[in-house]
Design a protein around this motif. Structure first.
Motif, PDB file in Angstrom:
ATOM      1  N   GLU A  80      -5.027 -14.578  15.889  1.00 19.88           N
ATOM      2  CA  GLU A  80      -5.910 -15.300  14.993  1.00 19.88           C
ATOM      3  C   GLU A  80      -5.182 -16.486  14.385  1.00 19.88           C
ATOM      4  O   GLU A  80      -3.988 -16.412  14.076  1.00 19.88           O
ATOM      5  CB  GLU A  80      -6.388 -14.355  13.878  1.00 19.88           C
ATOM      6  N   ARG A  81      -5.881 -17.584  14.234  1.00 22.91           N
ATOM      7  CA  ARG A  81      -5.358 -18.684  13.432  1.00 22.91           C
ATOM      8  C   ARG A  81      -5.469 -18.268  11.964  1.00 22.91           C
ATOM      9  O   ARG A  81      -6.418 -17.583  11.596  1.00 22.91           O
ATOM     10  CB  ARG A  81      -6.159 -19.957  13.702  1.00 22.91           C
ATOM     11  N   TRP A  82      -4.513 -18.712  11.143  1.00 20.26           N
ATOM     12  CA  TRP A  82      -4.572 -18.306   9.741  1.00 20.26           C
ATOM     13  C   TRP A  82      -5.568 -19.202   9.004  1.00 20.26           C
ATOM     14  O   TRP A  82      -5.212 -20.115   8.254  1.00 20.26           O
ATOM     15  CB  TRP A  82      -3.196 -18.337   9.077  1.00 20.26           C
ATOM     16  N   SER A  90     -11.751 -20.230  13.632  1.00 22.02           N
ATOM     17  CA  SER A  90     -11.503 -18.811  13.407  1.00 22.02           C
ATOM     18  C   SER A  90     -11.982 -17.964  14.582  1.00 22.02           C
ATOM     19  O   SER A  90     -13.140 -18.070  15.007  1.00 22.02           O
ATOM     20  CB  SER A  90     -12.218 -18.348  12.135  1.00 22.02           C
ATOM     21  N   TYR A 112      -6.793 -11.854   9.582  1.00 19.15           N
ATOM     22  CA  TYR A 112      -6.750 -12.743   8.423  1.00 19.15           C
ATOM     23  C   TYR A 112      -7.352 -12.036   7.212  1.00 19.15           C
ATOM     24  O   TYR A 112      -8.451 -11.497   7.269  1.00 19.15           O
ATOM     25  CB  TYR A 112      -7.534 -14.024   8.703  1.00 19.15           C
ATOM     26  N   HIS A 113      -6.598 -12.050   6.090  1.00 11.82           N
ATOM     27  CA  HIS A 113      -7.096 -11.467   4.849  1.00 11.82           C
ATOM     28  C   HIS A 113      -7.041 -12.448   3.681  1.00 11.82           C
ATOM     29  O   HIS A 113      -7.570 -12.159   2.607  1.00 11.82           O
ATOM     30  CB  HIS A 113      -6.304 -10.207   4.496  1.00 11.82           C
ATOM     31  N   GLY A 114      -6.367 -13.573   3.883  1.00  6.18           N
ATOM     32  CA  GLY A 114      -6.346 -14.610   2.861  1.00  6.18           C
ATOM     33  C   GLY A 114      -5.244 -14.510   1.832  1.00  6.18           C
ATOM     34  O   GLY A 114      -5.193 -15.323   0.905  1.00  6.18           O
ATOM     35  N   ALA A 117       0.087 -15.661   5.269  1.00 10.29           N
ATOM     36  CA  ALA A 117       0.266 -15.215   6.653  1.00 10.29           C
ATOM     37  C   ALA A 117       1.168 -13.981   6.749  1.00 10.29           C
ATOM     38  O   ALA A 117       0.855 -13.029   7.466  1.00 10.29           O
ATOM     39  CB  ALA A 117       0.824 -16.359   7.505  1.00 10.29           C
ATOM     40  N   ASP A 120      -0.623 -10.999   5.232  1.00  9.33           N
ATOM     41  CA  ASP A 120      -1.719 -10.564   6.093  1.00  9.33           C
ATOM     42  C   ASP A 120      -1.200  -9.809   7.312  1.00  9.33           C
ATOM     43  O   ASP A 120      -1.807  -8.825   7.759  1.00  9.33           O
ATOM     44  CB  ASP A 120      -2.550 -11.763   6.541  1.00  9.33           C
ATOM     45  N   SER A 171       3.296 -12.647  11.810  1.00 10.51           N
ATOM     46  CA  SER A 171       2.920 -14.037  11.580  1.00 10.51           C
ATOM     47  C   SER A 171       3.859 -14.929  12.372  1.00 10.51           C
ATOM     48  O   SER A 171       5.036 -14.591  12.564  1.00 10.51           O
ATOM     49  CB  SER A 171       2.980 -14.381  10.095  1.00 10.51           C
ATOM     50  N   ARG A 180      -0.204 -18.726  12.521  1.00 11.68           N
ATOM     51  CA  ARG A 180      -1.054 -17.802  13.263  1.00 11.68           C
ATOM     52  C   ARG A 180      -0.624 -16.366  13.001  1.00 11.68           C
ATOM     53  O   ARG A 180       0.467 -16.100  12.499  1.00 11.68           O
ATOM     54  CB  ARG A 180      -0.999 -18.089  14.769  1.00 11.68           C
ATOM     55  N   LEU A 181      -1.492 -15.455  13.396  1.00 14.19           N
ATOM     56  CA  LEU A 181      -1.215 -14.026  13.369  1.00 14.19           C
ATOM     57  C   LEU A 181      -1.406 -13.516  14.792  1.00 14.19           C
ATOM     58  O   LEU A 181      -2.352 -13.911  15.475  1.00 14.19           O
ATOM     59  CB  LEU A 181      -2.168 -13.312  12.418  1.00 14.19           C
TER      60      LEU A 181
END
Length: 237
Positions: A80-82, A90, A112-114, A117, A120, A171, A180-181
């Motif tokens: 995932e992109r952060w 996203s 992503y949790h905000g 990075a 998350d 991350s 990113r993740l």
């Protein structure tokens, strides 16, 4: 037999060639559905990690039409992109747009949790640890040989690719510098069914070189062994 098919056979990796992007999506959907059904019968739950980007859209649309006990299925992302879900880039947003019927029913585990990075990645790792081994992972590949958000030359790449990686999610930075993740080898190698979907002749050339064994620095090379199954379509549209 094509060079790609010959090299895949030598590696013991199944290669399926699809005539179109839609046929590729149908092939993937059938195998994913069968694997999830088998997992549900055997263990009462199933887990699936999907890739984002433009290429998986036909697959997501096909999965959205499948009737399954989705309430017993956990879905996460390969990477995932952060960025938040409402962002145009996203991968989570992509899943919600193209398979809303499924996403409204599954146990959804975002990356992503905000919080940041690193934070998350730690939160996602803690949640995903209970999911291992995964049932199905669907990988993609870039023309540079990257897969998930594991890029050639990135710091700590060998450790991240290992099936013994310390965490299932970390991350990292993409070559463009953006955060990113990504799932690591600890999660990706654990999957009972590992699928690699590629489209276009440029990616076929990349995959051929990787299968030939001459590009060990490419992250995708770490996955080119059984039980991986590859589906390729020359249709890059």
């Amino acid at each position: 037999m094509s060079e790609l098919a010959r090299l895949a056979e030598e590696r013991g990796v199944m290669l399926h060639t699809a005539a179109s992007a839609q046929q590729q999506a149908q092939w993937l959907e059938q195998r994913i559905t069968k694997a999830l059904q088998e997992a549900l019968l055997a263990r009462g739950r199933a887990t699936l990690a999907l890739s984002g980007g433009r290429s998986p859209i036909p697959l997501l649309q096909a999965l959205n039409l499948i009737e399954l006990a989705w309430e017993q299925v956990g879905i996460t992302l390969v990477d995932e992109r952060w960025v938040p879900p409402e962002h145009a880039e996203s991968n989570a947003g992509l899943l919600w747009r193209h398979m809303p019927q499924v996403m409204s029913r599954v146990h959804w585990q975002p990356l992503y949790h905000g919080a940041g990075a690193l934070q998350d990645a730690e939160r996602s790792s803690a949640a995903l640890q209970a999911w291992l081994p995964l049932d199905v992972v669907v990988l993609g590949m870039g023309s540079d040989g990257h897969t998930a958000s594991l890029f050639p030359g990135m710091e700590g790449l060998a450790a991240a690719l290992s099936r013994h990686a310390e965490v299932p999610c970390l991350s990292c930075q993409a070559p463009d510098g953006r955060q990113r993740l990504t799932l690591t080898g600890a999660a990706l190698h654990s999957a009972r069914l590992q699928l690699l979907a590629i489209r276009g002749e440029d990616k076929a050339s990349t995959l051929t070189a990787a299968l030939a064994g001459g590009r060990p620095e490419w992250p995708v090379s770490a996955f080119l062994r059984p039980p991986l199954q590859i589906v390729y379509s020359a249709d890059a549209s």
